[in-house]
Design a protein around this motif. Structure first.
Motif, mmCIF file in Angstrom:
data_model
loop_
_atom_site.group_PDB
_atom_site.id
_atom_site.type_symbol
_atom_site.label_atom_id
_atom_site.label_comp_id
_atom_site.label_asym_id
_atom_site.label_seq_id
_atom_site.Cartn_x
_atom_site.Cartn_y
_atom_site.Cartn_z
ATOM 1 N N GLY B 86 7.552 -4.115 1.343
ATOM 2 C CA GLY B 86 8.506 -4.753 0.434
ATOM 3 C C GLY B 86 8.208 -4.410 -1.022
ATOM 4 O O GLY B 86 9.115 -4.169 -1.810
ATOM 5 N N PHE B 87 6.924 -4.380 -1.355
ATOM 6 C CA PHE B 87 6.503 -4.101 -2.733
ATOM 7 C C PHE B 87 6.980 -2.719 -3.175
ATOM 8 O O PHE B 87 7.319 -2.503 -4.331
ATOM 9 N N LEU B 88 6.965 -1.776 -2.245
ATOM 10 C CA LEU B 88 7.359 -0.396 -2.573
ATOM 11 C C LEU B 88 8.817 -0.109 -2.217
ATOM 12 O O LEU B 88 9.319 0.977 -2.476
ATOM 13 N N ASN B 89 9.466 -1.074 -1.575
ATOM 14 C CA ASN B 89 10.823 -0.897 -1.061
ATOM 15 C C ASN B 89 10.932 0.280 -0.080
ATOM 16 O O ASN B 89 11.910 1.034 -0.099
ATOM 17 N N ALA B 90 9.928 0.409 0.768
ATOM 18 C CA ALA B 90 10.013 1.417 1.836
ATOM 19 C C ALA B 90 10.973 0.906 2.903
ATOM 20 O O ALA B 90 11.220 -0.306 2.987
ATOM 21 N N SER B 91 11.492 1.842 3.725
ATOM 22 C CA SER B 91 12.468 1.363 4.700
ATOM 23 C C SER B 91 11.818 0.785 5.948
ATOM 24 O O SER B 91 12.435 -0.019 6.645
ATOM 25 N N SER B 92 10.586 1.182 6.224
ATOM 26 C CA SER B 92 9.961 0.706 7.453
ATOM 27 C C SER B 92 8.458 0.481 7.264
ATOM 28 O O SER B 92 7.794 1.219 6.527
ATOM 29 N N VAL B 93 7.934 -0.516 7.964
ATOM 30 C CA VAL B 93 6.484 -0.746 7.924
ATOM 31 C C VAL B 93 5.723 0.437 8.512
ATOM 32 O O VAL B 93 4.552 0.644 8.209
ATOM 33 N N ASP B 94 6.389 1.215 9.345
ATOM 34 C CA ASP B 94 5.715 2.372 9.942
ATOM 35 C C ASP B 94 5.435 3.471 8.921
ATOM 36 O O ASP B 94 4.778 4.459 9.229
ATOM 37 N N GLU B 95 5.949 3.285 7.722
ATOM 38 C CA GLU B 95 5.701 4.266 6.673
ATOM 39 C C GLU B 95 4.533 3.873 5.758
ATOM 40 O O GLU B 95 4.271 4.540 4.774
ATOM 41 N N ILE B 96 3.876 2.771 6.096
ATOM 42 C CA ILE B 96 2.764 2.280 5.279
ATOM 43 C C ILE B 96 1.460 2.438 6.057
ATOM 44 O O ILE B 96 1.263 1.791 7.081
ATOM 45 N N ILE B 217 7.897 -1.083 -11.529
ATOM 46 C CA ILE B 217 8.456 -1.683 -10.325
ATOM 47 C C ILE B 217 8.881 -0.510 -9.447
ATOM 48 O O ILE B 217 9.836 0.199 -9.762
ATOM 49 N N VAL B 218 8.096 -0.292 -8.400
ATOM 50 C CA VAL B 218 8.244 0.949 -7.634
ATOM 51 C C VAL B 218 9.283 0.791 -6.526
ATOM 52 O O VAL B 218 9.286 -0.206 -5.808
ATOM 53 N N ASP B 219 10.124 1.777 -6.427
ATOM 54 C CA ASP B 219 11.138 1.811 -5.374
ATOM 55 C C ASP B 219 11.086 3.211 -4.759
ATOM 56 O O ASP B 219 11.717 4.138 -5.253
ATOM 57 N N VAL B 220 10.291 3.345 -3.681
ATOM 58 C CA VAL B 220 10.080 4.696 -3.131
ATOM 59 C C VAL B 220 11.373 5.289 -2.584
ATOM 60 O O VAL B 220 11.554 6.506 -2.594
ATOM 61 N N ARG B 221 12.283 4.420 -2.142
ATOM 62 C CA ARG B 221 13.556 4.955 -1.639
ATOM 63 C C ARG B 221 14.429 5.443 -2.791
ATOM 64 O O ARG B 221 15.051 6.498 -2.713
ATOM 65 N N GLY B 222 14.433 4.661 -3.865
ATOM 66 C CA GLY B 222 15.197 5.069 -5.042
ATOM 67 C C GLY B 222 14.637 6.350 -5.644
ATOM 68 O O GLY B 222 15.377 7.231 -6.077
ATOM 69 N N LEU B 223 13.310 6.453 -5.653
ATOM 70 C CA LEU B 223 12.657 7.646 -6.201
ATOM 71 C C LEU B 223 12.814 8.845 -5.267
ATOM 72 O O LEU B 223 12.745 9.985 -5.693
ATOM 73 N N ASP B 224 12.972 8.539 -3.987
ATOM 74 C CA ASP B 224 13.039 9.536 -2.921
ATOM 75 C C ASP B 224 11.740 10.333 -2.809
ATOM 76 O O ASP B 224 11.704 11.466 -2.320
ATOM 77 N N VAL B 225 10.639 9.733 -3.298
ATOM 78 C CA VAL B 225 9.345 10.419 -3.276
ATOM 79 C C VAL B 225 8.839 10.518 -1.833
ATOM 80 O O VAL B 225 9.125 9.647 -1.012
#
Lengths: 151, 414
Positions: B86-96, B217-225
């Protein structure tokens, strides 16, 4: 001011660091070594000229560093000129004991008094390596060169 | 604290300070002014209590037993993963993937993602402001796999020009590795733009977010990193835990890094098959108590208006920047627009270690040295700098103490 700070940055130390003795390169050095302190990135090069009588005929140093490391190098080069290798090593042993706040033995009165200006370092354990860099490098030069590190 | 410390934002640093017992400590008889936050931040009571309570009431090993405590511990560990997601706004917990820190997160990408893809002559693009943890893993690939490191220079103010970086990305580039925020300069890199440029050439991007996750405020999906590495202890959490965010497709394609328990599907005498990500990359007993602490730290950060926290940190930086302007012997290194609250400087005729020693005796904790960023030191022609880095709990009054201590140091040393 804090007494320990006053002792650490006393006038003699600051004078040595601002106007280091024996600073520069020694052409025709017989022994050289480089020292490096990975903690701060400071570097020093020690040049020694060993005479035929087995004494240190001349010594110079180059490098950049903090007031403590520069003063220590300056003081050291002043003191070891004319000494034999064994005498220089005894001096170094005394110096290491002094800056670590341990008992200093085996030094004559004059050397002891001169070195004593560095005694304040012992109250700053994080700075001991700054003070010993030049000495470790000198030892490494005497042992045939190469490089010395503080850790 | 004086009224001056009050900032006109929705965030009250004086109230937050009460959560940090250590901040009321004195050193050498002086109030502690802790400005070494970029090295490691202090931990609020909420984090320490969460770890203690968990260890006292719910602790066991995870993913193993069928007993009660194993289930509660597993729930908490996986809940922590969800908090990071949630903190990174990833789409899935499997990505952490939980790691022991930011360094291990980057090394994981180096070993498991990039190493098998590197042919001699392939290139890795990185900036000169990288922390050693985002340099050395790539040097490994240079030494072992024949990779070539392509360095991207900075502008003199410490900012990163996306055009310069774009120009360094060529047909042989296999990865762009760049800090989100420089630990020395405070520069915030234009990460979204960097990712867009790299992706246009089919190149993935790893962001070292050890500082970025703290101040942005990190948004990995928005950044597409593609990869984002963070560490717990700079985020007001415990040491010994960090995380790697990686896109699912990347993780699925990656070979294991460490081998051991938890990361397998099946082990026989003849063969082994591996668990799916993220378990595949979490061999051995993970930092379970630390994961609870990290989640508590992120919850703590999120309990504030983070935009207001950022405004407060920016105010401290601007105030300190103004304060040091009076010293004509002091050169600030890194003045990039919009930078984070990290102030590095060089003082004429005074070595960083001497300065830091004197500041220390005034109670002011700053960092002196090369900050594990030697290529950056070389870029700016210095062996070391003094660095003050501000956290949410710092105040203008503390900046005043630092400024006064700097003036005193000048008096002593020159």
């Amino acid at each position: 001011m804090d007494d320990s700070l006053r002792e650490l940055y006393q006038e003699v130390i600051l004078d040595h660091s601002r106007h280091p003795r024996h600073f520069g390169k020694l052409e025709h050095a017989t022994n050289t070594a480089q020292g490096y302190n990975p903690l701060c990135g400071d570097r020093i090069t020690i040049y020694l000229m060993l005479g035929e009588n087995g004494r240190i005929a001349d010594v110079k140093f180059e490098g950049k560093g903090c007031a403590i490391s520069q003063a220590s190098a300056s003081l050291m080069t002043d003191m070891i000129t004319g000494k034999t290798i064994t005498e220089a090593e005894i001096l170094m042993g005394g110096f290491l004991n002094l800056v670590k706040g341990e008992k200093v033995e085996g030094l004559n009165e004059d050397d002891r008094e001169t070195l004593n200006v560095m005694a304040g370092v012992s109250a700053f354990p994080m700075r001991v390596k700054c003070a010993t860099l030049a000495w470790h490098t000198m030892k490494s030069a005497l042992e045939g060169g190469g490089s010395a590190k503080t850790e | 604290m004086t009224a001056q410390s009050k900032i006109n934002t929705a965030f009250d640093p004086l109230a937050a300070r009460k959560d940090f017992d250590i901040l009321s400590k004195t050193v050498y008889g002086k109030p502690l002014v802790y400005l070494d936050n970029a090295a490691s931040a202090q931990k609020p009571r909420q984090v320490l209590d969460a770890m203690r309570d968990f260890a006292a009431k719910e602790y066991a090993n995870v993913h193993r037993g069928v007993h009660y405590l194993s289930a509660t511990a597993t729930d908490r560990y996986e809940a922590a993963r969800e908090t990071v997601r949630g903190f990174l706004n990833a789409s899935s917990v499997d990505e952490i993937v939980f790691t022991k820190g930011g360094t291990e997160a980057i090394n994981l990408v180096s070993y498991s993602y990039l190493a098998p893809r590197i042919q001699p002559g392939d290139e890795i693009v990185l900036s000169v402001m990288e922390h050693h943890s985002n340099i050395v893993p790539w040097h490994f690939l240079r030494e072992r796999n024949g990779a070539v490191l392509r360095w991207v220079d900075l502008r003199d103010d410490g900012s990163l020009d996306v055009e310069t970086l774009d120009a360094a990305i060529g047909p042989k580039t296999k990865l762009v590795a760049v800090a989100h925020i420089s630990n020395v300069l405070g520069t915030v890199t234009p990460l979204k733009e960097i990712v867009a440029r790299a992706h246009a050439k089919g190149v993935p991007v790893l962001a070292d977010g050890c500082q970025g996750a703290v101040h942005e405020i990190v948004d990995v999906r928005g950044l597409d990193v593609d990869f984002y590495a963070l560490t717990g202890h700079k985020l007001y959490g415990p040491t010994g835990i960090g995380a790697l965010y990686a896109k699912k497709a990347h993780l699925k394609s990656m070979q294991p890094f460490n081998g051991g328990g938890e990361m397998i599907h099946e082990v026989t005498r003849a063969a082994v098959s591996y668990a799916d990500p993220p378990a595949r990359f979490e061999a051995g007993t993970p930092p379970i108590i630390e994961s609870v602490g990290l989640a508590a730290a992120l919850d703590y950060l999120n309990s504030f208006d983070r935009v207001a926290v950022k405004a407060h940190e920016h105010d401290l930086l601007a105030y300190a920047r103004d304060g040091v302007r009076q010293f004509n012997w002091l050169r600030v290194i890194g003045d990039a627009p919009g930078k984070a609250s990290i102030l590095s400087f060089e003082a004429e005729g005074m070595h960083a270690h001497d300065l830091a020693t004197i500041l220390d005796r005034e109670g002011v904790a700053v960092r002196a040295g090369h900050h594990c960023a030697q290529p950056l030191m070389e870029r700016f022609g210095v062996a070391s700098t003094t660095r003050a880095s501000f956290a949410l709990y710092n105040t203008r009054t503390e900046v005043d103490v630092m400024i006064a201590a700097l003036a005193k140091a000048r008096k002593i040393l020159t």
